[in-house]
Motif scaffolding. Sequence first.
Motif, PDB file in Angstrom:
ATOM      1  N   LEU A  16       0.853  -1.187   0.000  1.00  0.00           N
ATOM      2  CA  LEU A  16       0.000   0.000   0.000  1.00  0.00           C
ATOM      3  C   LEU A  16       0.886   1.232   0.000  1.00  0.00           C
ATOM      4  O   LEU A  16       1.775   1.356   0.845  1.00  0.00           O
ATOM      5  CB  LEU A  16      -0.896   0.011   1.236  1.00  0.00           C
ATOM      6  N   LEU A  17       0.651   2.135  -0.935  1.00  0.00           N
ATOM      7  CA  LEU A  17       1.421   3.367  -1.033  1.00  0.00           C
ATOM      8  C   LEU A  17       0.499   4.539  -0.782  1.00  0.00           C
ATOM      9  O   LEU A  17      -0.625   4.561  -1.286  1.00  0.00           O
ATOM     10  CB  LEU A  17       2.053   3.478  -2.422  1.00  0.00           C
ATOM     11  N   ILE A  18       0.942   5.511   0.030  1.00  0.00           N
ATOM     12  CA  ILE A  18       0.186   6.749   0.222  1.00  0.00           C
ATOM     13  C   ILE A  18       1.052   7.920  -0.216  1.00  0.00           C
ATOM     14  O   ILE A  18       2.258   7.944   0.007  1.00  0.00           O
ATOM     15  CB  ILE A  18      -0.341   6.939   1.666  1.00  0.00           C
ATOM     16  N   VAL A  19       0.403   8.886  -0.849  1.00  0.00           N
ATOM     17  CA  VAL A  19       1.088  10.026  -1.450  1.00  0.00           C
ATOM     18  C   VAL A  19       0.526  11.320  -0.892  1.00  0.00           C
ATOM     19  O   VAL A  19      -0.692  11.502  -0.857  1.00  0.00           O
ATOM     20  CB  VAL A  19       0.905  10.010  -2.986  1.00  0.00           C
ATOM     21  N   GLY A  20       1.416  12.225  -0.483  1.00  0.00           N
ATOM     22  CA  GLY A  20       1.018  13.567  -0.077  1.00  0.00           C
ATOM     23  C   GLY A  20       0.175  13.595   1.167  1.00  0.00           C
ATOM     24  O   GLY A  20       0.270  12.724   2.023  1.00  0.00           O
ATOM     25  N   GLY A  21      -0.655  14.626   1.267  1.00  0.00           N
ATOM     26  CA  GLY A  21      -1.513  14.799   2.427  1.00  0.00           C
ATOM     27  C   GLY A  21      -0.990  15.867   3.352  1.00  0.00           C
ATOM     28  O   GLY A  21      -0.388  16.853   2.932  1.00  0.00           O
ATOM     29  N   GLN A  22      -1.240  15.643   4.645  1.00  0.00           N
ATOM     30  CA  GLN A  22      -0.792  16.584   5.657  1.00  0.00           C
ATOM     31  C   GLN A  22      -0.264  15.784   6.841  1.00  0.00           C
ATOM     32  O   GLN A  22      -0.662  14.646   7.059  1.00  0.00           O
ATOM     33  CB  GLN A  22      -1.926  17.501   6.082  1.00  0.00           C
ATOM     34  N   GLU A  23       0.631  16.414   7.601  1.00  0.00           N
ATOM     35  CA  GLU A  23       1.263  15.725   8.720  1.00  0.00           C
ATOM     36  C   GLU A  23       0.713  16.156  10.076  1.00  0.00           C
ATOM     37  O   GLU A  23       1.226  15.730  11.101  1.00  0.00           O
ATOM     38  CB  GLU A  23       2.769  15.966   8.688  1.00  0.00           C
TER      39      GLU A  23
END
Length: 179
Positions: A16-23
């Motif tokens: 599973l890969l997740i890209v970007g977003g917020q921390e």
Amino acid sequence: LEQGCHTPTVLLDGRLLIVGGQESEDFRDATKQTKVWNPSTGVWTRLADLNEERWYPGLVRLSDGRLLAMGGGQSPSAQRTPTCELWSPETGQWTVTGSMSQAADFPPSVLLMNGEVLRSWYPPQRFNVTTGQWRDTGLFVQPNRFWPGHCDHSLVLLEDGRAVACGILRGNLTSPSML
């Protein structure tokens, strides 16, 4: 793992890969991060960062396994961007590619049977993977797509190759396509 407003996908190898977003809880805290989760080990690994911050980016897996990240919001105010990047599973790196004609966040998009990407946010455009360029495709039958607000529809590719936009919220905005 604190990262929200990202876009996920399953890679060809099952990770599973997740890209970007917020921390953080602040939507203006956009990130360049890319992370992958291995279901066999339960471990998250950080990969090479995107070239630009992307809060709610669009994401499409191409037929060769690469990923196309498009648009998203950027700090300090989640301002949308038209820029795009390609991720290579061989190198694990992001490279800049052609930009969309209009900035967008979380643009509905699908991989067409001919290998091009269709993005249904205003104006609808197709991405040619070989040339790295976007081009307009023509307007929708129902042109008021709630632009420039959030995109309130999904895009689905049917078995016969047609793409269908569904879940349209027309709203009270005047769409440029209506002018």
